[in-house]
Design an enzyme around this catalytic site. Sequence first.
Site, PDB file in Angstrom:
ATOM      1  N   SER A 127       0.836  -1.193   0.000  1.00 52.05           N
ATOM      2  CA  SER A 127       0.000   0.000   0.000  1.00 52.05           C
ATOM      3  C   SER A 127       0.869   1.241   0.000  1.00 52.05           C
ATOM      4  CB  SER A 127      -0.858  -0.025   1.259  1.00 52.05           C
ATOM      5  OG  SER A 127      -1.423   1.235   1.492  1.00 52.05           O
ATOM      6  N   TYR A 152      -2.235  -1.117  10.703  1.00 52.34           N
ATOM      7  CA  TYR A 152      -2.437  -1.659   9.352  1.00 52.34           C
ATOM      8  C   TYR A 152      -1.229  -1.322   8.468  1.00 52.34           C
ATOM      9  CZ  TYR A 152      -3.939  -1.799   4.502  1.00 52.34           C
ATOM     10  OH  TYR A 152      -3.987  -2.027   3.150  1.00 52.34           O
ATOM     11  N   LYS A 156       1.878  -3.797   6.721  1.00 56.56           N
ATOM     12  CA  LYS A 156       2.312  -3.848   5.315  1.00 56.56           C
ATOM     13  C   LYS A 156       3.823  -3.626   5.214  1.00 56.56           C
ATOM     14  CE  LYS A 156      -1.601  -4.613   3.300  1.00 56.56           C
ATOM     15  NZ  LYS A 156      -1.861  -5.891   2.669  1.00 56.56           N
TER      16      LYS A 156
END
Length: 339
Positions: A127, A152, A156
Site C-alpha cells: 500500500s 495496518y 504492510k
Amino acid sequence: MLSIKVMVSGGAGYIGSHTVLALLEAGHEVVVLDNLCNASRESLRRVERLTERSLTFVEGDIRDRALLDQLFREHVVSAVIHFAGLKAVGESMEQPLAYYENNVAGTLTLCQAMQAAGVSRLVFSSSATVYGAEAPVPYREETPRGQPSSPYGASKAMVEQLLEDLCYSDSTWSVTLLRYFNPIGAHESGLMGEDPLGLPNNLMPFIAQVAAGRRQRLSIFGDDYPTRDGTCERDYLHVMDLAEGHVKALEHLPSSGVSCYNLGTGRAISVLEMVERFVAVNNVPVPYSFAPRRGGDLPAFWADPGKAHQELEWQARRNLDDMLQDTWRWQKQNPRGYE
Ligand code: NAD
Ligand code: UFG
C-alpha cells in the site's frame, strides 16, 4: 504468454475477485484460497459467469499451515498472488493484534508453506501507506519506507521487510511488491464491485451508498487542508486497471529478488472534486456536509507510476468518469451487494 497456474489468497475479496477475472481472461489458471471473513462466494460465481471459465475455490485461512500444505500438494501452482488480510485502518488502531496476526503472521505461515512446497514466486498487495507522512510527493519507489500511521500500515511495511529478507537469504525467491494507491470502481458489467460489510470506511462506497439512499449524507472529513479546495487529495485508480497490473506483475516477476512498483494514475483528485464529479456524471444527488478531520489522514499524496509503465508496460487506462460510472452501475444493480 504461457498459461501460469496461480494461487490467489483473498481472491474472493474486492481487488482479488477483479484480479481473478483478469487472470482468467489472460488465459491463466486460478486456485483461490479465502476464509470469506470479508467476502462472499458469489463474487467468484460471477467471475466464472463473466469469463465463461472455471476456477478452483478452497475455503480456508492463510494461517492454517496444514491446509496450505494440502492445497500445495493437490494443486501444483507456480506462483502466488497474496491479497488475504485485514484492511480497515481505523479498526487496526483498536485491534492491532488481529492485524499483526492476520497480515504478518498469516504471510509468514504462507511463505513457510510455499518454501516447503517449492513455490517461490509471489506478488504481494502492499500500500502507498508505507511511504509515511514525510515522503515527498509524488511518491517514488526509491524513497525509503517511512513511519506508518497505523498498525495496518505497519503490518504492510513489516511484510515488505520480511519478503526482502527472504529474497536476500535465498536467491530462488522472486517477489513483486505492488503499492496500491486508492482503488475504486467496479467491473464494467455492473455484476462485480466493492461490497463492504457495515458502515463503509472508504470514500467511494460511502458516496455510492448515499447516492442510493442507503445513507443520509456524506461527511467530508476536513475542509482546511493545504490543498486546492481544502479537502484531501488522493490518487484514485480503477480496480480493473489495478487487476490488470497484477497480471502484468505476475507475467514479469523478476528471475530472482524483490521488485517494487507503485500502481496509481499519477493524478490527485480532492474529496470535493470526487463528490461533484460523481453527481455530474451520474446525474444523482449526493448530500454532504463538512466534518472535523479524520485522525491519521495525510493532506495529499499521489503516485509516480513511471516505473510500472517502463518495466511492466502497465498504465492506468480508465479515467475518473469511468470509475464513477462503473461504481454507480454496480451500486444501482446490486443495492444490497452480493446478498
Ligand atoms: P477485501 O477485504 O475485499 O479482500 C481481502 C480478502 O481476504 C477477503 O476476501 C477476505 O475474506 C480474505 N481474508 C482476510 N483474511 C484472511 C485469512 N486470514 N485467510 C484467508 N483469507 C482471508 O480487501 P481488498 O480491498 O480487496 O484488499 C486486498 C488487499 O489489498 C489487502 O491485503 C489490502 O490490505 C490491500 N490493499 C487494499 C487497498 C484498498 O484501498 N482496498 C489499498 C492498498 C492495499
Ligand atoms: N473521506 C471522507 N469521508 C468519508 C470517507 C473518506 O471525507 O466518509 C475522505 C478521507 O478523509 C480521505 C479521502 O476521503 O481524505 C480518502 O479516504 P479513503 O478512506 O477512501 O482512503 P485512504 O486514502 O484513507 O486509504 C486508502 C485505503 C488504505 C490504503 C490507502 C493508500 O483505505 O488501505 O488508501 O493506498 F493504505
